[in-house]
Write a protein that holds these residues in place. Sequence first.
Motif, PDB file in Angstrom:
ATOM      1  N   ALA A  97       0.839  -1.212   0.000  1.00 23.68           N
ATOM      2  CA  ALA A  97       0.000   0.000   0.000  1.00 23.68           C
ATOM      3  C   ALA A  97       0.870   1.255   0.000  1.00 23.68           C
ATOM      4  O   ALA A  97       0.572   2.228  -0.699  1.00 23.68           O
ATOM      5  CB  ALA A  97      -0.924  -0.016   1.213  1.00 23.68           C
ATOM      6  N   ALA A  98       1.966   1.233   0.765  1.00 21.89           N
ATOM      7  CA  ALA A  98       2.839   2.408   0.853  1.00 21.89           C
ATOM      8  C   ALA A  98       3.512   2.688  -0.489  1.00 21.89           C
ATOM      9  O   ALA A  98       3.575   3.831  -0.947  1.00 21.89           O
ATOM     10  CB  ALA A  98       3.891   2.199   1.938  1.00 21.89           C
ATOM     11  N   VAL A  99       3.986   1.621  -1.159  1.00 22.41           N
ATOM     12  CA  VAL A  99       4.703   1.791  -2.427  1.00 22.41           C
ATOM     13  C   VAL A  99       3.724   2.196  -3.536  1.00 22.41           C
ATOM     14  O   VAL A  99       4.090   2.925  -4.468  1.00 22.41           O
ATOM     15  CB  VAL A  99       5.494   0.512  -2.792  1.00 22.41           C
ATOM     16  CG1 VAL A  99       6.144   0.638  -4.167  1.00 22.41           C
ATOM     17  CG2 VAL A  99       6.563   0.217  -1.729  1.00 22.41           C
ATOM     18  N   ALA A 100       2.474   1.770  -3.412  1.00 25.37           N
ATOM     19  CA  ALA A 100       1.466   2.099  -4.428  1.00 25.37           C
ATOM     20  C   ALA A 100       1.274   3.603  -4.566  1.00 25.37           C
ATOM     21  O   ALA A 100       0.837   4.092  -5.608  1.00 25.37           O
ATOM     22  CB  ALA A 100       0.140   1.419  -4.095  1.00 25.37           C
ATOM     23  N   ALA A 101       1.626   4.350  -3.527  1.00 25.70           N
ATOM     24  CA  ALA A 101       1.473   5.810  -3.556  1.00 25.70           C
ATOM     25  C   ALA A 101       2.573   6.500  -4.373  1.00 25.70           C
ATOM     26  O   ALA A 101       2.540   7.712  -4.556  1.00 25.70           O
ATOM     27  CB  ALA A 101       1.478   6.350  -2.122  1.00 25.70           C
ATOM     28  N   VAL A 102       3.548   5.717  -4.850  1.00 21.32           N
ATOM     29  CA  VAL A 102       4.649   6.294  -5.635  1.00 21.32           C
ATOM     30  C   VAL A 102       4.403   5.982  -7.119  1.00 21.32           C
ATOM     31  O   VAL A 102       4.184   4.819  -7.463  1.00 21.32           O
ATOM     32  CB  VAL A 102       6.007   5.682  -5.196  1.00 21.32           C
ATOM     33  CG1 VAL A 102       7.154   6.311  -5.991  1.00 21.32           C
ATOM     34  CG2 VAL A 102       6.224   5.849  -3.701  1.00 21.32           C
ATOM     35  N   PRO A 103       4.435   6.988  -7.997  1.00 21.87           N
ATOM     36  CA  PRO A 103       4.269   6.706  -9.435  1.00 21.87           C
ATOM     37  C   PRO A 103       5.296   5.673  -9.895  1.00 21.87           C
ATOM     38  O   PRO A 103       6.466   5.731  -9.480  1.00 21.87           O
ATOM     39  CB  PRO A 103       4.533   8.066 -10.094  1.00 21.87           C
ATOM     40  CG  PRO A 103       4.348   9.084  -9.020  1.00 21.87           C
ATOM     41  CD  PRO A 103       4.670   8.411  -7.723  1.00 21.87           C
ATOM     42  N   GLU A 104       4.875   4.733 -10.750  1.00 23.83           N
ATOM     43  CA  GLU A 104       5.748   3.625 -11.157  1.00 23.83           C
ATOM     44  C   GLU A 104       7.094   4.097 -11.704  1.00 23.83           C
ATOM     45  O   GLU A 104       8.131   3.507 -11.399  1.00 23.83           O
ATOM     46  CB  GLU A 104       5.037   2.756 -12.194  1.00 23.83           C
ATOM     47  CG  GLU A 104       4.323   1.577 -11.550  1.00 23.83           C
ATOM     48  CD  GLU A 104       3.679   0.661 -12.581  1.00 23.83           C
ATOM     49  OE1 GLU A 104       4.393   0.184 -13.477  1.00 23.83           O
ATOM     50  OE2 GLU A 104       2.455   0.438 -12.454  1.00 23.83           O
ATOM     51  N   ALA A 105       7.083   5.156 -12.486  1.00 22.14           N
ATOM     52  CA  ALA A 105       8.317   5.636 -13.118  1.00 22.14           C
ATOM     53  C   ALA A 105       9.333   6.146 -12.092  1.00 22.14           C
ATOM     54  O   ALA A 105      10.517   6.266 -12.390  1.00 22.14           O
ATOM     55  CB  ALA A 105       7.993   6.737 -14.118  1.00 22.14           C
ATOM     56  N   ARG A 106       8.866   6.467 -10.892  1.00 26.41           N
ATOM     57  CA  ARG A 106       9.768   6.997  -9.870  1.00 26.41           C
ATOM     58  C   ARG A 106      10.268   5.934  -8.894  1.00 26.41           C
ATOM     59  O   ARG A 106      10.985   6.230  -7.944  1.00 26.41           O
ATOM     60  CB  ARG A 106       9.064   8.118  -9.082  1.00 26.41           C
ATOM     61  CG  ARG A 106       8.732   9.339  -9.938  1.00 26.41           C
ATOM     62  CD  ARG A 106       8.943  10.642  -9.193  1.00 26.41           C
ATOM     63  NE  ARG A 106      10.219  10.728  -8.501  1.00 26.41           N
ATOM     64  CZ  ARG A 106      11.359  11.155  -9.050  1.00 26.41           C
ATOM     65  NH1 ARG A 106      11.392  11.517 -10.299  1.00 26.41           N
ATOM     66  NH2 ARG A 106      12.451  11.207  -8.332  1.00 26.41           N
ATOM     67  N   ARG A 107       9.880   4.686  -9.130  1.00 24.73           N
ATOM     68  CA  ARG A 107      10.254   3.631  -8.172  1.00 24.73           C
ATOM     69  C   ARG A 107      11.662   3.107  -8.449  1.00 24.73           C
ATOM     70  O   ARG A 107      11.864   2.001  -8.946  1.00 24.73           O
ATOM     71  CB  ARG A 107       9.231   2.494  -8.233  1.00 24.73           C
ATOM     72  CG  ARG A 107       7.882   2.925  -7.694  1.00 24.73           C
ATOM     73  CD  ARG A 107       6.900   1.777  -7.706  1.00 24.73           C
ATOM     74  NE  ARG A 107       5.545   2.270  -7.604  1.00 24.73           N
ATOM     75  CZ  ARG A 107       4.473   1.547  -7.889  1.00 24.73           C
ATOM     76  NH1 ARG A 107       4.619   0.295  -8.302  1.00 24.73           N
ATOM     77  NH2 ARG A 107       3.270   2.055  -7.764  1.00 24.73           N
ATOM     78  N   LYS A 108      12.640   3.945  -8.117  1.00 22.60           N
ATOM     79  CA  LYS A 108      14.049   3.589  -8.326  1.00 22.60           C
ATOM     80  C   LYS A 108      14.847   4.013  -7.106  1.00 22.60           C
ATOM     81  O   LYS A 108      14.677   5.131  -6.618  1.00 22.60           O
ATOM     82  CB  LYS A 108      14.594   4.297  -9.568  1.00 22.60           C
ATOM     83  CG  LYS A 108      13.995   3.760 -10.859  1.00 22.60           C
ATOM     84  CD  LYS A 108      14.412   4.600 -12.045  1.00 22.60           C
ATOM     85  CE  LYS A 108      13.683   4.100 -13.301  1.00 22.60           C
ATOM     86  NZ  LYS A 108      13.869   5.007 -14.435  1.00 22.60           N
TER      87      LYS A 108
END
Length: 318
Positions: free
Chosen positions: A196-207
């Motif tokens: 749930a926490a990671v879902a709040a981050v846009p996919e392109a920024r998950r680095k």
Amino acid sequence: MQRRALFAAALALPAIRTARAQGALPVVASFSILGDLVRQVAGDRPLALGVLVGTDADAHDFQPRPSDAERLRGAALLVRNGLGYDDWLGRLTSAAGFRGTTTTATEGVPFREATGGGHDHGHAHGGGAARRRTHAVEPSRTPDPHAWGDPRNVQVYVRNVAAGLSAADPGNAALYARNAAAYTARLAALDGEVRAAVAAVPEARRKVLTSHDAFGYYGAAYGIAFLAPQGVNTSAEPSAADVAGLIRQVRAEGITAVFLENMSAGTTVERLAREAGVRVRGRLYADALSAPNGPAPTYEALVRHNTGLVVPAMRGDA
Ligand SMILES: [Zn+2]
């Protein structure tokens, strides 16, 4: 004065009596995260728990001391990670003449293959489930040992730890099964919380960039790409070309989540961040827990702490 001393002694008696009646079970865990899992599954069962690679310490290049062999000598159970992480135990157990039960906590875990350090491994996109591998270890393939990064894998760890404790101490098998079930439910809740926490981050920024490839399983579980100058083993020195490549990538992709790790100084990452013009956001707890008064004294606290750091850092929050 004397009365107070007597009173204190009387208070301490029941605990001593319990420990003596059962005899504290001598268990050795190869590193701090496994030590916590053993404690969770043992619950109220008195343990004499020895942890070979302690808090904030690096198991990859661990050099056992004579006192470690001494600890193992009388142990009823040894819990190891496996997947090449704590292979130094082989020599230690024979030196110690260890005769207890050995549990490999990763047995049955779908392991990932190690990818070399120093570039974008591209293994964290599109969810990890399809990429999880179930084949047996082949000599030509190096497994990534950091399987604890995914709380679903730790459910397997816990099953193995409960089986090991039950084999070494059959009289308490029902207690271990109960504790394992309760802890497994907490791990499922933890998994949902991180998702749930990671879902709040846009996919392109998950680095995220960190010192070594300790987060392959965590990244695959939650769709985060982790980059690192070092591979899955901290003893490998990153090449200048690899570091230069990462600096270019951090700049080009606008990566803002850059972290050190708790078991190492992180000089390379600090230099890399400086040259890429980004700020180091703190220290992730990668391969070891913190001391009891630190932010990650248990496995659950470790996952929550890391998630609490990487989520705002990936978004680029100030
Ligand atoms: Zn590691």
